[in-house]
Design an enzyme around this catalytic site. Structure first.
Site, PDB file in Angstrom:
ATOM      1  N   SER A  20       0.863  -1.182   0.000  1.00 49.30           N
ATOM      2  CA  SER A  20       0.000   0.000   0.000  1.00 49.30           C
ATOM      3  C   SER A  20       0.899   1.232   0.000  1.00 49.30           C
ATOM      4  O   SER A  20       1.757   1.364  -0.875  1.00 49.30           O
ATOM      5  CB  SER A  20      -0.932  -0.044   1.221  1.00 49.30           C
ATOM      6  OG  SER A  20      -1.800   1.051   1.236  1.00 49.30           O
ATOM      7  N   HIS A  47      -2.179  -0.894  -3.560  1.00 50.16           N
ATOM      8  CA  HIS A  47      -3.306   0.011  -3.339  1.00 50.16           C
ATOM      9  C   HIS A  47      -3.034   1.305  -4.091  1.00 50.16           C
ATOM     10  O   HIS A  47      -1.975   1.924  -3.913  1.00 50.16           O
ATOM     11  CB  HIS A  47      -3.473   0.314  -1.853  1.00 50.16           C
ATOM     12  CG  HIS A  47      -3.951  -0.859  -1.060  1.00 50.16           C
ATOM     13  ND1 HIS A  47      -3.956  -0.868   0.317  1.00 50.16           N
ATOM     14  CD2 HIS A  47      -4.451  -2.069  -1.433  1.00 50.16           C
ATOM     15  CE1 HIS A  47      -4.422  -2.016   0.754  1.00 50.16           C
ATOM     16  NE2 HIS A  47      -4.725  -2.764  -0.298  1.00 50.16           N
ATOM     17  N   ASP A 140      -4.971  -4.766   5.449  1.00 46.33           N
ATOM     18  CA  ASP A 140      -5.205  -5.612   4.289  1.00 46.33           C
ATOM     19  C   ASP A 140      -3.976  -6.493   4.033  1.00 46.33           C
ATOM     20  O   ASP A 140      -2.846  -6.028   4.099  1.00 46.33           O
ATOM     21  CB  ASP A 140      -5.502  -4.746   3.053  1.00 46.33           C
ATOM     22  CG  ASP A 140      -5.986  -5.560   1.865  1.00 46.33           C
ATOM     23  OD1 ASP A 140      -6.567  -6.643   2.084  1.00 46.33           O
ATOM     24  OD2 ASP A 140      -5.788  -5.104   0.722  1.00 46.33           O
TER      25      ASP A 140
END
Length: 195
Positions: A20, A47, A140
């Site tokens: 991310s 992400h 996540d």
């Protein structure tokens, strides 16, 4: 790890990478270090904003020794390719060794979701999968990485002390003990040998 023999007779293993915040910089170090003769397949979830264009994919394609592409629906998995999840789509590995992209609900506030990639890849590749969780700011990937471990795959978490944003690696370490906790340089060095 043992080699996977697919229906076309190609032997390969898979590596799934999730990241991310800070991931663009981390991937810019890791992916170009994969040698041209590597016969593994790579899946990547970064992400990224839904409005993002493909400039990073193009840059990675120019800098990497392997083919780098944004995944399309029903792509047939081939070794020596790095598949990126497109912006705003989940990336799934299917049991017939194809890839799917879907626009289902966000998971952990994220689409694409690292958990979805890790979990579906684990179901297909089991012990022939390596999951790598890098820098990021939410949780996540933690559950998906744990699922990879449960199905016999190898798990690597970037050291929180080394990560530009440590929340994502730290979240995984709270959930379970991975096989390896490594710095970005250590992961890159292992990529030089194609793991």
């Amino acid at each position: 790890m043992k080699q996977l023999l697919d229906k076309s007779g190609e032997r390969f293993e898979a590596i799934a990478i999730g990241t991310s915040a800070g991931g663009i910089e981390a991937l810019s170090i890791l992916l170009p270090s994969i040698p041209a003769n590597c016969k593994k397949v790579f899946f990547v979830v970064q992400h990224i904003s839904p409005e993002s264009d493909s400039s990073f994919i193009r840059m990675m394609h120019d800098r990497c020794n392997l083919i780098v592409r944004e995944t399309c629906n029903t792509d047939r998995i081939k070794p020596g390719v790095i598949y990126f999840a497109p912006p705003d789509y989940h990336l799934l590995v299917e049991k017939d060794y194809t890839l799917s992209i879907i626009m289902d609900e966000k998971v952990n506030y994220s689409r694409p979701s690292i958990d979805i990639l890790f979990e579906t890849a684990a179901e297909v590749f089991t012990k022939r999968l390596t999951g790598i969780l890098l820098t990021g700011v939410n949780r996540d990937g933690s559950a998906g990485l744990k699922r990879i471990a449960e199905l016999g795959g190898q798990t690597i978490v970037q050291s929180p002390h080394d990560a530009e944003f440590n929340e994502m690696p730290a979240s995984a370490l709270k959930l379970f003990k991975p096989d390896h906790i490594m710095t970005l340089k250590e992961i890159s060095d292992s990529f030089h040998k194609c793991l």
